[in-house]
Design a protein around this motif. Sequence first.
Motif, PDB file in Angstrom:
ATOM      1  N   GLY A 170       0.798  -1.221   0.000  1.00  0.00           N
ATOM      2  CA  GLY A 170       0.000   0.000   0.000  1.00  0.00           C
ATOM      3  C   GLY A 170       0.826   1.265   0.000  1.00  0.00           C
ATOM      4  N   CYS A 171       2.073   1.182  -0.471  1.00  0.00           N
ATOM      5  CA  CYS A 171       2.970   2.344  -0.504  1.00  0.00           C
ATOM      6  C   CYS A 171       3.114   2.879  -1.927  1.00  0.00           C
ATOM      7  CB  CYS A 171       4.363   1.958  -0.001  1.00  0.00           C
ATOM      8  SG  CYS A 171       4.423   1.325   1.678  1.00  0.00           S
ATOM      9  N   PRO A 172       2.959   4.186  -2.150  1.00  0.00           N
ATOM     10  CA  PRO A 172       3.371   4.766  -3.430  1.00  0.00           C
ATOM     11  C   PRO A 172       4.894   4.619  -3.569  1.00  0.00           C
ATOM     12  CG  PRO A 172       2.042   6.313  -2.167  1.00  0.00           C
ATOM     13  CD  PRO A 172       2.419   5.201  -1.234  1.00  0.00           C
ATOM     14  N   ILE A 173       5.389   4.549  -4.797  1.00  0.00           N
ATOM     15  CA  ILE A 173       6.819   4.337  -4.997  1.00  0.00           C
ATOM     16  C   ILE A 173       7.327   5.176  -6.156  1.00  0.00           C
ATOM     17  CG2 ILE A 173       6.305   2.241  -6.351  1.00  0.00           C
ATOM     18  CD1 ILE A 173       9.037   1.137  -5.337  1.00  0.00           C
ATOM     19  N   ILE A 174       8.469   5.807  -5.941  1.00  0.00           N
ATOM     20  CA  ILE A 174       9.182   6.543  -6.994  1.00  0.00           C
ATOM     21  C   ILE A 174      10.432   5.740  -7.309  1.00  0.00           C
ATOM     22  CG2 ILE A 174      10.286   8.709  -7.672  1.00  0.00           C
ATOM     23  CD1 ILE A 174       8.598  10.110  -5.525  1.00  0.00           C
ATOM     24  N   LEU A 175      10.507   5.242  -8.532  1.00  0.00           N
ATOM     25  CA  LEU A 175      11.598   4.363  -8.953  1.00  0.00           C
ATOM     26  C   LEU A 175      12.597   5.126  -9.787  1.00  0.00           C
ATOM     27  CD1 LEU A 175      12.696   1.372  -9.289  1.00  0.00           C
ATOM     28  CD2 LEU A 175      11.365   1.348 -11.423  1.00  0.00           C
ATOM     29  N   LYS A 176      13.882   4.935  -9.480  1.00  0.00           N
ATOM     30  CA  LYS A 176      14.941   5.520 -10.303  1.00  0.00           C
ATOM     31  C   LYS A 176      15.720   4.378 -10.962  1.00  0.00           C
ATOM     32  CE  LYS A 176      18.955   7.377 -11.523  1.00  0.00           C
ATOM     33  NZ  LYS A 176      20.023   6.539 -12.116  1.00  0.00           N
ATOM     34  N   PRO A 177      15.450   4.066 -12.251  1.00  0.00           N
ATOM     35  CA  PRO A 177      16.214   3.038 -12.952  1.00  0.00           C
ATOM     36  C   PRO A 177      17.635   3.515 -13.246  1.00  0.00           C
ATOM     37  CG  PRO A 177      14.123   3.530 -14.069  1.00  0.00           C
ATOM     38  CD  PRO A 177      14.378   4.618 -13.083  1.00  0.00           C
ATOM     39  N   ALA A 178      18.519   2.569 -13.471  1.00  0.00           N
ATOM     40  CA  ALA A 178      19.897   2.909 -13.829  1.00  0.00           C
ATOM     41  C   ALA A 178      19.942   3.589 -15.185  1.00  0.00           C
ATOM     42  CB  ALA A 178      20.763   1.652 -13.848  1.00  0.00           C
ATOM     43  N   GLU A 179      20.779   4.609 -15.294  1.00  0.00           N
ATOM     44  CA  GLU A 179      20.858   5.361 -16.544  1.00  0.00           C
ATOM     45  C   GLU A 179      21.551   4.576 -17.645  1.00  0.00           C
ATOM     46  OE1 GLU A 179      24.259   6.619 -13.842  1.00  0.00           O
ATOM     47  OE2 GLU A 179      22.125   6.159 -13.673  1.00  0.00           O
ATOM     48  N   GLU A 180      22.333   3.528 -17.294  1.00  0.00           N
ATOM     49  CA  GLU A 180      23.011   2.731 -18.325  1.00  0.00           C
ATOM     50  C   GLU A 180      22.041   1.831 -19.091  1.00  0.00           C
ATOM     51  OE1 GLU A 180      26.028   3.193 -14.912  1.00  0.00           O
ATOM     52  OE2 GLU A 180      23.878   2.791 -15.130  1.00  0.00           O
ATOM     53  N   SER A 181      20.977   1.373 -18.433  1.00  0.00           N
ATOM     54  CA  SER A 181      20.073   0.403 -19.079  1.00  0.00           C
ATOM     55  C   SER A 181      18.635   0.648 -18.632  1.00  0.00           C
ATOM     56  CB  SER A 181      20.510  -1.026 -18.719  1.00  0.00           C
ATOM     57  OG  SER A 181      20.676  -1.166 -17.311  1.00  0.00           O
ATOM     58  N   PRO A 182      18.054   1.780 -19.037  1.00  0.00           N
ATOM     59  CA  PRO A 182      16.736   2.163 -18.508  1.00  0.00           C
ATOM     60  C   PRO A 182      15.530   1.673 -19.297  1.00  0.00           C
ATOM     61  CG  PRO A 182      17.657   3.973 -19.757  1.00  0.00           C
ATOM     62  CD  PRO A 182      18.679   2.860 -19.799  1.00  0.00           C
ATOM     63  N   SER A 183      15.687   1.413 -20.591  1.00  0.00           N
ATOM     64  CA  SER A 183      14.507   1.256 -21.444  1.00  0.00           C
ATOM     65  C   SER A 183      13.667   0.041 -21.098  1.00  0.00           C
ATOM     66  CB  SER A 183      14.921   1.199 -22.911  1.00  0.00           C
ATOM     67  OG  SER A 183      15.479   2.433 -23.326  1.00  0.00           O
ATOM     68  N   ALA A 184      14.306  -1.100 -20.809  1.00  0.00           N
ATOM     69  CA  ALA A 184      13.544  -2.298 -20.460  1.00  0.00           C
ATOM     70  C   ALA A 184      12.796  -2.092 -19.155  1.00  0.00           C
ATOM     71  CB  ALA A 184      14.476  -3.502 -20.370  1.00  0.00           C
ATOM     72  N   CYS A 185      13.436  -1.435 -18.193  1.00  0.00           N
ATOM     73  CA  CYS A 185      12.776  -1.135 -16.923  1.00  0.00           C
ATOM     74  C   CYS A 185      11.570  -0.242 -17.150  1.00  0.00           C
ATOM     75  CB  CYS A 185      13.763  -0.480 -15.964  1.00  0.00           C
ATOM     76  SG  CYS A 185      13.062  -0.084 -14.356  1.00  0.00           S
ATOM     77  N   LEU A 186      11.728   0.782 -17.965  1.00  0.00           N
ATOM     78  CA  LEU A 186      10.609   1.686 -18.243  1.00  0.00           C
ATOM     79  C   LEU A 186       9.493   0.966 -18.995  1.00  0.00           C
ATOM     80  CD1 LEU A 186      12.623   4.878 -19.231  1.00  0.00           C
ATOM     81  CD2 LEU A 186      11.320   4.512 -17.117  1.00  0.00           C
ATOM     82  N   ALA A 187       9.864   0.030 -19.861  1.00  0.00           N
ATOM     83  CA  ALA A 187       8.836  -0.746 -20.566  1.00  0.00           C
ATOM     84  C   ALA A 187       8.068  -1.622 -19.589  1.00  0.00           C
ATOM     85  CB  ALA A 187       9.483  -1.604 -21.654  1.00  0.00           C
ATOM     86  N   MET A 188       8.759  -2.173 -18.598  1.00  0.00           N
ATOM     87  CA  MET A 188       8.057  -2.950 -17.572  1.00  0.00           C
ATOM     88  C   MET A 188       7.137  -2.048 -16.752  1.00  0.00           C
ATOM     89  SD  MET A 188       9.455  -5.190 -14.337  1.00  0.00           S
ATOM     90  CE  MET A 188      10.117  -3.734 -13.519  1.00  0.00           C
ATOM     91  N   VAL A 189       7.620  -0.859 -16.378  1.00  0.00           N
ATOM     92  CA  VAL A 189       6.793   0.070 -15.611  1.00  0.00           C
ATOM     93  C   VAL A 189       5.548   0.439 -16.408  1.00  0.00           C
ATOM     94  CG1 VAL A 189       6.686   2.390 -14.603  1.00  0.00           C
ATOM     95  CG2 VAL A 189       8.708   0.959 -14.240  1.00  0.00           C
ATOM     96  N   ARG A 190       5.690   0.608 -17.710  1.00  0.00           N
ATOM     97  CA  ARG A 190       4.522   0.925 -18.552  1.00  0.00           C
ATOM     98  C   ARG A 190       3.513  -0.228 -18.500  1.00  0.00           C
ATOM     99  NH1 ARG A 190       3.618   4.696 -22.596  1.00  0.00           N
ATOM    100  NH2 ARG A 190       5.830   5.339 -22.571  1.00  0.00           N
ATOM    101  N   ALA A 191       4.014  -1.457 -18.547  1.00  0.00           N
ATOM    102  CA  ALA A 191       3.125  -2.620 -18.464  1.00  0.00           C
ATOM    103  C   ALA A 191       2.393  -2.648 -17.120  1.00  0.00           C
ATOM    104  CB  ALA A 191       3.927  -3.901 -18.650  1.00  0.00           C
TER     105      ALA A 191
END
Length: 485
Positions: A170-191
Amino acid sequence: MSALRTEHLLIDGEWRAAADGAVIEVENPADLSIVATVPRAGEADLEAALAAAERVQDDWARTPAWTRSELLRGAARNIMDRQEEIARLLTQEQGKPLHESRAEVATAAEQFEWYADEARRIYGRVVDGTTDGVRIEVRKEPIGPVAAFTPWNFPVMLAARKLAPALAAGCPIILKPAEESPSACLAMVRAIQDSGFPAGVIAAVTGDPAQISERLISSKVIRKVSLTGSVRVGRQLMQLASQNLAAISLELGGHGPVIVCDDVDVAQVAQLSARTKFRNAGQVCISPTRFLVARSIYEQFVEEFAAVARDLTLGDGSTDGVDVGPMCSRRRHDDFAALVEDATSRGAIAVTGGQSLAEAHGGHFYAPTVLRDIPAEARILQEEPFGPVALLIPYDTLDDAVRIANDTEYGLAGYLFTNDLGRAQLLSERVRVGMLGVNSYLVSTAVAPFSGVGLSGLGAENGTEGIEHYLHPKTVVTGIPTELS
C-alpha cells in the motif's frame, strides 16, 4: 544500427519529457551505438513526483488488499504479454544474451505474482490484555512513500523486486532506474501502469543519480528508501535517509565463496560452476567468484572449469548462440580490467582469458577469465570483481576452506558442494553469508528472503520478509467495560 528511441518519465500517471527537455544518451555496449535517450529529470520533475506520491498515499493505503492483489496480478500478466519486447530492450542496452533477458523478465513477473498473494496476507495480531478491561491489537500499516534505486545488471528483475512489495503493502513508490540500461525497466513500468494503478502511485524518473537521490531522500515525503548498488552509494544514501529517519534497506553486493569438497563428481561440479560463473558476464551480485577446492581434486577442477570457459561464445547478446555478452559500460570494463591486471602483475596465473577483447569485438568485451595461484595481497580477493572472472584456490582442510570463505567484509551468497550430509550441515552453519546454496546455485527466488550480512547490506527482499520492510506495526490498546450492562 537501430532507430533512436525516446523514452519518457512517468509522473502522476503521465508519460512525459523532462520539464527542461534535458536528456541522457543510452549506449548499446555490444557495438557502442547510441540507441535511446532518456529524460534527465530536474527539480520540477522530482517535485511533481513527490507531490503526487504525497497526495495519493492515504487513498492507496486504504485501498483494499484484494484490490491491490488483483492489480499486481494484472501487472504480472501484462509483463509476460510483453516479455519479448522488454527482453530485446534489455539485451540491447545491458548486453546479456537474449535467453537470459527473457528469463529475467519472467522472474520480474514472478515477483508480482508472489506479492499479489502477499498483499492479502498482511496479518496483524491480537495480544492478551494486561487486565480484563484492556484489549490489545497490533495492525500492520503501509510505511509511506518509497524511493527505490536500482542498478544496471538486472534492471528489470531488481526493479520488480522493489515495486511489487511496495505496491502490495500500500505504498506509493518513486523508482529511479539505472541510466546505463533504462529502457527495459521503463517498458516494464509501462506494463504495470497499464494494468490500472491509480495516477501517482507509481513514478519512474531517470537522470543524474546523485541529484535524484539527494532530492528524493531529503524530502519528508519519503519514508522508506531501497537500494541495490555499491557499498559506496549505500553509505551515501544511508546518510541522506538519516536526516528524516527514513527506513532503509540495502543490497550491496558480494564476493561469493564456493566450497568444493573432495567427494563430488568433479567434472559435473566444475562444468556447472563455470556455466553459472559467466552468466551475465559475471555481473551478478550473487555470482560464485572464489572457488575453494579440495587440493586432491584441484588440478582436475581447474582443467574442467577452464575448458568450459574457453568454449564460451562471446558476442552481441541478440545473436543466436551467444553465451556471454559485453560488460555493461566502459567504466565497468575498465575497473574490472584493472583488478585482473593487478592480480596477474602480482603473480596470479590466467589459465584462460585475462585480456580485454574490446578492440577485437568492437564493444565492452572481456574474455572469460580463470585465475589460479592468486597472491593474498591481490585486490581481487577483497574487492568485488563484478565481471567474468573465476578465482580458483586450493584448500587442505575444511577449517581452512571456512576461514578463506569468511575472509571478506562481504556476506551475500555462498555455495557448497558435497555428498556428505554431515559436512553440508556443519559448513552451512559456519559460512558467514545471508544465503547458502548446497549442491545448487539457485539461491534467488521470489518465495524466500534475499539478504546479506556485513557489507552486503541491511534488510531482506523477497519472501514474506520482503514486504515487512514496507510496513510498520501500530499497537491499538482499547479500554472496555469488564461487565455487560
